[in-house]
Design an enzyme around this catalytic site. Structure first.
Site, PDB file in Angstrom:
ATOM      1  CG  HIS A 103      -2.075   0.919   0.887  1.00 11.55           C
ATOM      2  ND1 HIS A 103      -2.221   2.293   1.257  1.00 11.55           N
ATOM      3  CD2 HIS A 103      -3.253   0.764   0.667  1.00 11.55           C
ATOM      4  CE1 HIS A 103      -3.011   2.765   1.023  1.00 11.55           C
ATOM      5  NE2 HIS A 103      -3.943   2.071   0.586  1.00 11.55           N
TER       6      HIS A 103
ATOM      7  CG  ASP B  45      -8.732  -4.733  -2.538  1.00 12.96           C
ATOM      8  OD1 ASP B  45     -10.069  -4.758  -2.702  1.00 12.96           O
ATOM      9  OD2 ASP B  45      -8.089  -3.766  -3.367  1.00 12.96           O
TER      10      ASP B  45
END
Ligand code: ACO
Length: 428
Positions: free
Chosen positions: A300, A357
């Protein structure tokens, strides 16, 4: 206000430093070019603040996420998705009466205009539901033009109709008749019913799935200036209408490096199983940089410790699977991969952790939602965040049309010689 100095070609320039409510600091360089002739160059905007915002706070080093100051863990445990929509968009937590009125208002707008149903007939079988969502949301602007008087209703319309649009896209893909909304149900239950009910058969919404979907929607509701939200603001900065801006944000979300990662994670896990289940060999391939394979659902831009949403989703997977009494080999595989990667030097050094996710798709699978719909599910959850940012931008007196600059690296001036091309017959 503190300042910072820049020394360039022997001259000294001073720039103000702004500080946010959580102590984040930013150098204000709006007049950098006017003063020095320089622009900043920051590909991917990793170090660029595009606005000041009071909607969402993230501390990526500490794994903190808050909506309007409320910790995500508390909102996820105690909130309802419609309440979070209100909180993000209107800036305050609704009272019970305000929430009831908001939900009633939403329930009056869940139906699609019957003419819009015809649009679905034009899509080919196998059309990706994200393509349908982007087009249908843009089409809403032709049915509900935006004026200062209609804007608030249009906000409610998109929050209410999005689930109908999404469920109809699914029904089209499986060739079943569309199921109309049932407005005595909660937002998640209404959606699940439109997805899975079939005419002439009873359908009871499973409360375990309703609760899990409520949580998933909340966890996806906002995440400050990510790719799709920045797209929303980029398009919104030209004063494009709400539906058009959301349609663009949906396209921004679609890619596998952003919201499309939930689909890619499942495809990756399925491919590992189809290949014999040797996940360690797969991770070695990722590390070797071969064909730019990535461990989808990992990494991320902001989180460098852990993603609090992934933590909550992993717990939810365990809870949902235990309550439903189901077993999915993909969950076991995902856990093994996580455990292995978190001990591996490659991932540790680069601070790569599971993101939102990594586990969300496994829960969607348990709900019976097909893989291609996963990013649509993300879209439904992210709508209130996009709308909140779009509204904040509209009210922001400092907001201007977004227009970054560039450092040009192409050819310097050269002659465009006349080769007689204008005289060529057309069609050649
Ligand atoms: N698998 C393997 N290596 C990775 C991964 C990954 N998932 N993510 C990053 N890396 C490596 C990069 O190769 C790079 O290594 P290097 O320094 O040796 O070149 C390093 O980690 C830094 O990666 P960047 O691409 O520079 O990180 P960036 O912040 O630009 O990208 C992103 C973040 C796009 C999320 C990235 O981590 C990624 O592609 N992850 C997989 C896709 C994914 O899960 N996306 C969903 C993100 S969450 C969301 O949008 C909702």
């Amino acid at each position: 206000m503190s300042t910072a100095k820049l020394i360039y070609e022997g001259k000294e320039y001073e720039f103000p430093v702004v500080e946010g409510s959580e102590g984040e600091k930013g150098l204000v360089i709006g007049d950098l070019r006017a003063k020095t002739g320089l622009i900043t160059l920051d590909p991917g905007y990793g170090n660029t603040g595009s606005c000041q915002s009071s909607i969402c706070f993230i501390d990526g080093e500490k794994g903190i996420l808050r909506y309007r100051g409320y910790p995500i863990e508390q909102v996820a445990e105690r909130g309802r998705f419609t309440e979070v929509c209100y909180l993000l968009i209107y800036g305050k937590r609704p009272s019970v009466d305000e929430l009831r009125a908001f939900r009633e208002k939403m329930n009056r707008h869940t139906l699609l205009h019957e003419d819009m149903k015809k649009f679905y007939e034009g899509y080919p079988p196998g059309a990706h539901p994200m393509a349908i969502m982007a087009a249908m949301v843009a089409s809403l602007s032709s049915f509900y033009p935006e004026t200062p008087e209609t804007l608030d209703t249009n906000i409610v319309r998109i929050l209410a109709k999005s689930k109908t649009l999404a469920a109809f896209a699914y029904k089209k893909s499986v060739g079943q008749p569309m199921v109309y909304p049932h407005n005595s149900l909660s937002w998640p239950a209404n959606f699940l019913r439109m997805m899975f009910a079939v005419p002439a058969e009873d359908y009871e919404v499973n409360p375990v799935l309703e609760e899990a979907l409520n949580l998933l929607l909340i966890l996806h509701a906002d995440h400050e200036q990510n790719c799709s939200t920045s797209t929303m603001r980029m398009v919104g900065s030209s004063e494009a209408n709400l539906f058009a801006s959301i349609s663009a944000a949906i396209c921004g979300l679609w890619g596998p490096l952003h919201g499309g990662a939930n689909q890619s994670v499942i495809e990756m896990l399925e491919a590992i199983i189809a290949d014999g289940g040797d996940y360690k060999r797969f991770i070695d391939r990722v590390k070797s940089g071969e064909s730019h394979i990535r461990l989808m659902g990992f990494g991320h831009r902001v989180y460098k410790n852990f993603d609090p949403r992934a933590k909550l989703l992993k717990q939810t997977c365990d809870r949902v699977f235990a309550k439903l009494g189901i077993n999915d080999p993909l969950l076991e595989l995902a856990k093994n991969i996580e455990e292995h990667a978190l001990r591996d030097e490659y991932f540790v050094k680069r601070k790569l952790y599971p993101n939102v996710d990594f586990y969300s798709g496994i829960i969607y699978r348990a709900m019976g939602i097909p893989t291609e719909m996963f990013t649509v599910m993300f879209t439904l959850g992210r709508l209130p965040g996009w709308i909140a940012h779009w509204m904040e931008q509209r009210r922001d007196k400092e907001s201007r049309i977004h227009r970054p600059r560039q450092i040009y690296t192409g050819e310097t001036i050269r002659e465009f010689e006349d080769r007689g091309t204008k005289q060529l017959p057309t069609g050649r």
